[in-house]
Scaffold this active site. Structure first.
Site, PDB file in Angstrom:
ATOM      1  N   GLY A  54       0.809  -1.204   0.000  1.00  0.00           N
ATOM      2  CA  GLY A  54       0.000   0.000   0.000  1.00  0.00           C
ATOM      3  C   GLY A  54       0.844   1.257   0.000  1.00  0.00           C
ATOM      4  O   GLY A  54       1.962   1.284   0.515  1.00  0.00           O
ATOM      5  N   SER A  55       0.318   2.316  -0.602  1.00  0.00           N
ATOM      6  CA  SER A  55       0.980   3.615  -0.546  1.00  0.00           C
ATOM      7  C   SER A  55       0.753   4.247   0.826  1.00  0.00           C
ATOM      8  O   SER A  55      -0.013   3.753   1.645  1.00  0.00           O
ATOM      9  CB  SER A  55       0.441   4.518  -1.658  1.00  0.00           C
ATOM     10  OG  SER A  55       0.741   3.962  -2.926  1.00  0.00           O
ATOM     11  N   GLY A  56       1.459   5.344   1.066  1.00  0.00           N
ATOM     12  CA  GLY A  56       1.392   5.999   2.373  1.00  0.00           C
ATOM     13  C   GLY A  56       2.556   5.659   3.261  1.00  0.00           C
ATOM     14  O   GLY A  56       2.652   6.162   4.383  1.00  0.00           O
ATOM     15  N   HIS A  57       3.461   4.771   2.751  1.00  0.00           N
ATOM     16  CA  HIS A  57       4.647   4.365   3.515  1.00  0.00           C
ATOM     17  C   HIS A  57       5.939   4.821   2.845  1.00  0.00           C
ATOM     18  O   HIS A  57       7.006   4.294   3.141  1.00  0.00           O
ATOM     19  CB  HIS A  57       4.681   2.846   3.660  1.00  0.00           C
ATOM     20  CG  HIS A  57       3.436   2.251   4.209  1.00  0.00           C
ATOM     21  ND1 HIS A  57       2.912   2.614   5.422  1.00  0.00           N
ATOM     22  CD2 HIS A  57       2.590   1.322   3.688  1.00  0.00           C
ATOM     23  CE1 HIS A  57       1.797   1.916   5.639  1.00  0.00           C
ATOM     24  NE2 HIS A  57       1.581   1.144   4.595  1.00  0.00           N
ATOM     25  N   LYS A 105       5.368  -8.241   2.576  1.00  0.00           N
ATOM     26  CA  LYS A 105       5.063  -8.004   3.985  1.00  0.00           C
ATOM     27  C   LYS A 105       3.878  -8.876   4.396  1.00  0.00           C
ATOM     28  O   LYS A 105       2.967  -9.119   3.605  1.00  0.00           O
ATOM     29  CB  LYS A 105       4.759  -6.526   4.247  1.00  0.00           C
ATOM     30  CG  LYS A 105       5.903  -5.594   3.863  1.00  0.00           C
ATOM     31  CD  LYS A 105       5.671  -4.182   4.331  1.00  0.00           C
ATOM     32  CE  LYS A 105       4.420  -3.544   3.780  1.00  0.00           C
ATOM     33  NZ  LYS A 105       4.402  -3.487   2.291  1.00  0.00           N
ATOM     34  N   ASP A 110      -1.627  -8.419   0.682  1.00  0.00           N
ATOM     35  CA  ASP A 110      -0.368  -8.572  -0.039  1.00  0.00           C
ATOM     36  C   ASP A 110      -0.077 -10.037  -0.330  1.00  0.00           C
ATOM     37  O   ASP A 110       0.351 -10.403  -1.434  1.00  0.00           O
ATOM     38  CB  ASP A 110       0.784  -7.972   0.776  1.00  0.00           C
ATOM     39  CG  ASP A 110       0.731  -6.453   0.834  1.00  0.00           C
ATOM     40  OD1 ASP A 110      -0.117  -5.857   0.137  1.00  0.00           O
ATOM     41  OD2 ASP A 110       1.528  -5.858   1.572  1.00  0.00           O
ATOM     42  N   HIS A 219      -0.293   0.774   9.196  1.00  0.00           N
ATOM     43  CA  HIS A 219      -1.496   1.240   8.509  1.00  0.00           C
ATOM     44  C   HIS A 219      -2.412   2.003   9.459  1.00  0.00           C
ATOM     45  O   HIS A 219      -3.570   2.264   9.138  1.00  0.00           O
ATOM     46  CB  HIS A 219      -2.278   0.058   7.916  1.00  0.00           C
ATOM     47  CG  HIS A 219      -1.506  -0.737   6.933  1.00  0.00           C
ATOM     48  ND1 HIS A 219      -0.971  -1.965   7.224  1.00  0.00           N
ATOM     49  CD2 HIS A 219      -1.153  -0.472   5.647  1.00  0.00           C
ATOM     50  CE1 HIS A 219      -0.331  -2.432   6.168  1.00  0.00           C
ATOM     51  NE2 HIS A 219      -0.424  -1.547   5.199  1.00  0.00           N
TER      52      HIS A 219
END
Length: 335
Positions: A54-57, A105, A110, A219
């Site tokens: 996921g994006s945001g990391h 991960k 995922d 998250h």
């Protein structure tokens, strides 16, 4: 109220376009399906290495694409897994003569999407293996069906695997090594303020002043319980002891990652680093590698995580191997 300065439409696509414009010599952008690939790889590399999530990391994973680390990274929406089509096409693009290795991960989405992509790759005749990163002590419980989450140790695993791949190792050897790298890593995270909700603005959850979420997820998953802030030394000591007590047997050499969760300053992170370094020294541990900064944030969460990897003697060369990516720092010789 906190805010995120993201465009209303296609924020991940626009961010990746901005990243590749900044690093045109390192990265190339594939828009449909969406992924980022390295423009260059070591001539001895026989296996393509692909990761994502996921994006945001950011800078995980796209900031670690380049010679010496990942061959491609596949981003999902904010805090959401990438689609299996993205993983499949990126893997086909960068697979080496000996196939492709997925660094995944330990999150359900995922695992599912990388798993479907792996099945499609095998049907295409491309050998594929997986390394599962599961370092988060906050979810190490018999009550947690999925086991430990994959968090900041992913950066260390990707760096070690990149160095190993550039030494010319094959797919099976890299998969076995990567599993060992992940098994030698443990992490724990703490937060004083939640991340901004990208959908509605404001904090994703409320924390009373002076309260900490101990064991928060990247998250924004809340910890099992909150606690009153015990003070800097007590908090850092507790986190360090928890990791070291859970760490598999070590040769006495470790890699340390002090990671900001998005809104934590370098002033704070370096203070944490100094305290942890003192504690490791008291335990008789030699820190052969150090990373301090924001490598795996949870958008703009106020907090930090600690990761320690027990480094075997024969892994040191993989850690020190050159890497040129947008976000991984130039490593200084250990002292």
């Amino acid at each position: 109220m906190n805010s995120l300065f993201l465009p209303d439409r296609n924020p991940v696509e626009q961010a990746l376009r901005g990243l590749t414009l900044t690093h045109p010599g390192l990265l190339r952008l594939n828009e449909d399906p969406l992924y980022v690939a390295a423009r260059d790889r070591h001539p001895d590399r026989r296996v393509g290495i692909v990761s994502g999530g996921g994006s945001g990391h950011e800078p995980l994973h796209t900031g670690f694409v380049g010679r010496g680390m990942l061959d491609a990274a596949v981003p999902g929406r904010v805090f959401a897994s990438p689609h299996n089509r993205q993983v499949h096409e990126a893997s086909r693009d960068v697979a080496g003569d000996d196939g492709v290795l997925h660094v995944v991960k330990n999150y359900t989405g995922d695992r599912i999407n990388f798993g479907i992509a792996a099945e499609r790759l095998r049907a295409d005749g491309i050998p594929v293996r997986r390394v599962l990163v599961d370092d988060d002590l906050a979810t190490e419980s018999t009550e947690t069906a999925t086991g430990r989450r994959g968090t900041a140790a992913t950066v260390i695993v990707e760096k070690l695997l990149g160095g190993a791949a550039d030494s010319g190792l094959g797919l099976d050897e890299l998969a076995a090594l990567g599993t060992d790298f992940a098994a030698a890593s443990r992490s724990v995270a703490v937060a004083a303020r939640a991340q901004t909700s990208p959908s509605r603005g404001g904090e994703a959850f409320e924390l009373p002043h002076g309260t900490l979420e101990y064991g928060v997820g990247i998250h924004g998953e809340r910890a099992a319980s909150a606690l009153a802030h015990p003070g800097f030394d007590t908090l850092v000591d507790r986190m360090t002891r928890q990791i070291l007590d859970a760490l598999p047997a070590t040769t006495g050499t470790v890699v340390l990652l002090v990671n900001g969760l998005g809104a934590t300053t370098l002033l704070e992170l370096h203070a944490v680093h100094a305290r942890v370094s003192d504690l490791l020294q008291r335990r008789g541990l030699d820190v052969a590698g150090r990373l301090v900064g924001t490598f795996v944030p949870a958008l703009d969460m106020s907090g930090f995580s600690l990761t320690v990897t027990a480094l075997r003697d024969d892994w040191a060369a993989f850690w020190q191997a050159p890497a040129r990516t947008p976000a991984f720092p130039v490593l200084e010789p250990s002292r």
